[in-house]
Design an enzyme around this catalytic site. Structure first.
Site, short mmCIF file in Angstrom:
data_model
loop_
_atom_site.label_atom_id
_atom_site.label_comp_id
_atom_site.label_asym_id
_atom_site.label_seq_id
_atom_site.Cartn_x
_atom_site.Cartn_y
_atom_site.Cartn_z
N ASP A 10 -8.10 -8.14 5.56
CA ASP A 10 -8.12 -7.53 7.00
C ASP A 10 -9.12 -6.67 7.16
O ASP A 10 -9.75 -6.03 6.11
CB ASP A 10 -6.69 -7.07 7.27
N ASP A 12 -9.59 -4.16 10.40
CA ASP A 12 -9.20 -2.71 10.82
C ASP A 12 -8.00 -2.15 10.09
O ASP A 12 -6.90 -2.82 10.00
CB ASP A 12 -8.79 -2.75 12.23
#
Length: 224
Positions: A10, A12
């Site tokens: 991922d 953020d």
């Protein structure tokens, strides 16, 4: 080498602490419509499902504060202005989390294929990674508009399996929110949950990842 051939991440809350710039951009868009300004702590609870839902949550909060209803055209304009401001502030005050760059470089040097799977708007993914000098480490970048479905749907991880000719068990996914854990589990991929990211103020352990780490560098311990 372990069973893993590809490691997905991922963005953020996992690689980059982007909350300050996201909050700045949300508030800049809200201000244009004379709506109240939200704290970073509040914006934190809105992150994780893509820009449209981020703005929907912001507008719902603003409506609760003011009673002000925006029409469909105004809502579209808030989203557009958020996109403009975030494009201007991708890495204004954002920072890589500790040990991210060094760990990614070690993984790449050890022969792992690296990929980013994020719900962030696709157009912003490569510029953010480039700003921190890590874009060259990744063989695939999947953002919010790259595929028909986003996390927590497993589609992005199935896509990686198909593109790189891998079984789900050969992909290790690393994220910070329940959406990451759900996507990985649904696809049959082992998954790391990081404690420092954005998970609606809920401990990531409650999503039952296979590993829970406080430090990004701890990923290396799985691969020895």
């Amino acid at each position: 080498m372990t069973q893993f051939k590809l490691i997905g991440f991922d963005l953020d809350g996992t690689l980059v602490n982007s909350l300050p710039d996201l909050a700045l951009s949300v508030n800049s868009a809200l201000a244009e419509f004379d709506l109240p300004q939200a704290s970073e702590e509040l914006v934190l609870t809105w992150i994780g499902n893509g820009a449209d839902i981020l703005i929907a949550r912001a507008l719902e909060w603003a409506k609760e504060q003011t009673g002000k209803n925006l029409n469909d055209e105004q809502i579209r304009e808030v989203k557009r202005r958020f996109g403009f401001y975030y494009g201007e502030n991708l890495c204004n005050v954002s920072r890589l989390y500790p040990n991210v760059k060094d760990t990614l470089e070690q993984l790449k040097a050890q022969g792992y294929t690296l990929a980013v799977v994020t719900n962030k708007p696709t157009k912003h993914v490569q510029p953010v990674l480039a700003a921190f000098g890590i874009d060259h480490l990744f063989s695939e970048l999947l953002g919010g508009q790259s595929l028909p479905a986003i996390k927590p749907h497993p589609a992005p991880l199935y896509y990686l399996c198909g593109k790189f000719g891998l079984y789900p068990k050969q992909i290790l996914f690393v994220g910070d929110s329940k959406n990451d854990i759900l996507a990985a589990h649904s696809a049959g991929c082992p998954v790391v949950g990081l404690t420092y990211g954005y998970n609606y103020n809920i401990p990531i352990s409650e999503a039952n990842p296979d590993w829970v780490f406080d430090d990004f560098a701890d990923i290396l311990t799985i691969l020895k």
